[in-house]
Enzyme design. Sequence first.
Site, PDB file in Angstrom:
ATOM      1  CE  LYS A 214      -5.746  -9.023  -2.187  1.00 24.62           C
ATOM      2  NZ  LYS A 214      -5.809  -8.638  -0.797  1.00 24.62           N
TER       3      LYS A 214
ATOM      4  CE  LYS B 137     -15.585  -1.525  -5.160  1.00 19.47           C
ATOM      5  NZ  LYS B 137     -16.173  -0.564  -4.243  1.00 19.47           N
TER       6      LYS B 137
ATOM      7  CE  LYS C  46      -4.379  -1.632   1.857  1.00 19.22           C
ATOM      8  NZ  LYS C  46      -5.342  -1.577   2.972  1.00 19.22           N
TER       9      LYS C  46
END
Length: 328
Positions: free
Chosen positions: A193, A196, A111
């Site tokens: 993976k 969204k 992130k």
Amino acid sequence: KKLIFSGIQPTGTFTLGNYIGAVRNWGALQDQYNCIYCVVDMHAITVKQEPAKLRQNTLNSYALLMACGVDPQKSILFIQSHAPTHAELNWILGCNTQFGELSRMTQFKDKSQKHPDDINAGLFTYPTLMAADILAYNADLVPVGVDQKQHLELARNIAQRFNQRYGEFFTLPEPYIPEVGAKIMSLQEPTKKMSKSDDNPNACILILDDKDTIIRKFKRAVTDSEAEICYREGKDGINNLMTIYSCVTGKDFKAIESEFAGKGYGDFKLAVGEAVADHLEPVRTEFARLSGDKAYLKECYTEGAQKALRYSGRIVSKAFHKVGFVDR
Ligand code: TYM
């Protein structure tokens, strides 16, 4: 009875990965265990959020959990920020977590690479708040997908360290990871993976997508250049589709292989798309019904918060005492 705890970030609509890897199991565990589930709005603000949207997404996520089978009469279902005990315990746990441990978290590394302009302290200490979520209830089991395993191991280490320092207190939580479906992959890049936040909308099935959209996305799913429907090392795209099909139909891989023996990938993708859309149909219907009933939702999350607060309040007060704070 063992105690189950889990949480999900409020993205408004969940992905098929969230559903198969975690949420679907939450409902299934309710009869066998004492279950506590929450929508983690505090975790959500570790990345930029538009306030009005976050509020809406949190309410929708709450309703969607109910539509997926979490029953607020059987489980404690609440919104994280409604139980300030989590933030209180977070501080104590943060003081028992090392900089180096948090630096090693792969989610933090990912992130912070993705948002180099906003590597805030909350993003860094995200895992201590997650540990607080779990330890504030002394949960035994935490149903999650594979991507949360590292955070869970950290939670165990923090609990262990606290127990060594202050005396046996926290239960060491165990991950509860499904054997099949713990990591649903992107439909476009099946080595990644399903998420969204993927830039390609075809990579990800949202559980509120309509039937046509679901089928279209599966039709475009990336597979391989062979023409054999079987579960085998290296066939990432097909393995992922077989996993999804297995999870929504209950058929095992052997049965799927013989069902599609001699058939083409086109037929298989269509069958997977239809099975997923049909499986999710009742979720969509129930969500539409529930999300219109604001008063009922409010009643549920208010009561959920009261129960959560009562439960965690006792544990957090004891932890404060152990640390040496004056009882309030
Ligand atoms: P979150 O909101 O990213 O995801 C919710 C759950 O969905 C699982 N999941 C997947 N499973 C299989 N395949 C995928 N592609 C996939 N994508 C997501 C996740 O493993 C998770 O179980 N940090 C957590 C939320 C959290 C939490 C907690 C969880 C906060 N506090 C305490 C457990 C206990 C998260 O961001 O999950």
